[in-house]
Design an enzyme around this catalytic site. Structure first.
Site, PDB file in Angstrom:
ATOM      1  N   THR A 199       0.877  -1.180   0.000  1.00  0.00           N
ATOM      2  CA  THR A 199       0.000   0.000   0.000  1.00  0.00           C
ATOM      3  C   THR A 199       0.908   1.222   0.000  1.00  0.00           C
ATOM      4  O   THR A 199       1.641   1.447   0.970  1.00  0.00           O
ATOM      5  CB  THR A 199      -0.891   0.014   1.254  1.00  0.00           C
ATOM      6  N   LYS A 220      -1.774   4.773   8.723  1.00  0.00           N
ATOM      7  CA  LYS A 220      -0.922   4.868   7.525  1.00  0.00           C
ATOM      8  C   LYS A 220      -1.774   5.125   6.273  1.00  0.00           C
ATOM      9  O   LYS A 220      -1.495   6.027   5.488  1.00  0.00           O
ATOM     10  CB  LYS A 220      -0.139   3.566   7.349  1.00  0.00           C
ATOM     11  N   LYS A 276      -7.969   1.660  -2.952  1.00  0.00           N
ATOM     12  CA  LYS A 276      -7.653   1.221  -1.571  1.00  0.00           C
ATOM     13  C   LYS A 276      -7.832   2.373  -0.574  1.00  0.00           C
ATOM     14  O   LYS A 276      -8.468   2.215   0.469  1.00  0.00           O
ATOM     15  CB  LYS A 276      -6.208   0.705  -1.562  1.00  0.00           C
TER      16      LYS A 276
END
Ligand code: NAD
Length: 300
Positions: free
Chosen positions: A96, A246, A171
């Site tokens: 990611t 994050k 995402k």
């Protein structure tokens, strides 16, 4: 058809993903900076490589599962992954990372004569182990078609979201929805407590009414209504708060870069950053509820 895969980054996610590729009959050459992780993956049938570049030199497909964009770009450039690979190798980055970094990575891969996909995942370590991850994929349709059988060995679903960076974009948009909805559900339970409304009653109404969402019905932030939710297990993750923090940081970067005004997205990023640095460091992200109570910190 079986492929030779270089798998770089054999951490919490990468190790079980690489092991599932081995189980599906692929040859997997693995590399991680941590020798113990390399040894653990070797026990699962992954062939240890002496460097990431050595693994890439023999591979049809290079999969990376690394902490952040700088690790991916560092490997591609300084550590010579792009230079070592055979022309036309498919680079699939499952980490990611920032959408901007993902696009830069795609450009670098293509400029070096290779092919690229960004394919971040949802489903966590449990999904990685059970091969039930969802992949969100950005890049060309041909590249997606090449990768599909490998992704199927590691997950239950792969969605082709669009061009370079679209997987990362999907995402962070999804996780921004999740964070905002978790905070909303938590605030509603805190309000219910102050009004003397039983949490099960709120759950029974909201879970079958317009308040229904994953944060409520699967990852319910109070103990009781959903026995499998982390709230019933001392808030053990699940999806750890630092990972949510994050992802929201990446979402905030993208919001700023695009000049998008998303007050709740920014606020969620702020709340989760503070939570992850403090009491939430080892907890599931649903434990944010504890910080939203008037007497902040009282266990649920
Ligand atoms: P992790 O820290 O356990 O694993 C990353 C691995 O990369 C480490 O073992 C590290 O040694 C290795 N590494 C770093 N730089 C390297 C290099 N130059 N060469 C070789 N190896 C290198 O992290 P993780 O939990 O497995 O997460 C990996 C990625 O997946 C992250 O981007 C994370 O955001 C994402 N993700 C994680 C989860 C989760 O639940 N853990 C869920 C979804 C997505």
């Amino acid at each position: 058809m079986s492929s030779t895969v270089a798998f770089i980054g054999l951490g919490h996610m990468g190790a079980p993903m690489a092991a599932n590729l081995v189980k599906a009959g692929h040859r997997v050459l693995g590399f991680d900076l941590v020798p113990d992780l390399l040894a653990a993956s070797a026990a699962a049938g992954v062939e240890p490589a002496t460097s990431a570049a050595d693994a890439a030199a023999e591979a049809d497909v290079v999969i990376t599962m690394l902490p952040a964009g700088r690790h991916v770009l560092g490997l591609y450039h300084e550590q010579g992954l792009l230079a070592a690979a055979r022309p036309g190798t498919l680079f699939v980055d499952c980490s990611t990372i920032d959408v901007a970094d993902a696009r830069t990575a795609h450009e670098a891969v293509v400029a070096a004569g290779h092919r690229a996909l960004d394919a971040p995942v949802s489903g966590g370590v449990v999904g990685a182990e059970a091969a039930t991850l969802t992949f969100m994929v950005g890049g060309g349709a041909e590249e997606f078609a090449v990768a599909e059988s490998l992704l199927a060995a590691m997950g239950k679903k792969a969605v082709h979201c669009g061009a370079a960076g679209a997987g990362q974009a999907a995402k962070i948009c999804n996780n921004m929805i999740l964070a905002v909805s978790m905070i909303g559900v938590s605030e509603a339970f805190v309000l219910a407590e102050s009004l003397g409304l039983d949490r099960q009653a709120l759950y029974d109404v909201a879970s079958t009414a317009s308040g229904q969402c994953w944060a409520l019905t699967v990852n319910c932030p109070v103990p009781g209504p959903v026995p499998s939710s982390p709230a019933n297990h001392d808030y053990r993750p699940g999806f750890a708060a630092p990972l949510m923090a994050k992802d929201l940081g990446l979402a905030a970067n993208a919001l700023r870069a695009g000049g998008v005004d998303a007050p709740l997205g920014y606020k969620a990023a702020e709340l989760y950053a503070a939570f992850a640095e403090g009491e939430g460091a080892d907890l599931d992200f649903s434990a944010i509820l504890r910080t939203l109570r008037p007497q902040n910190g009282t266990p649920a």
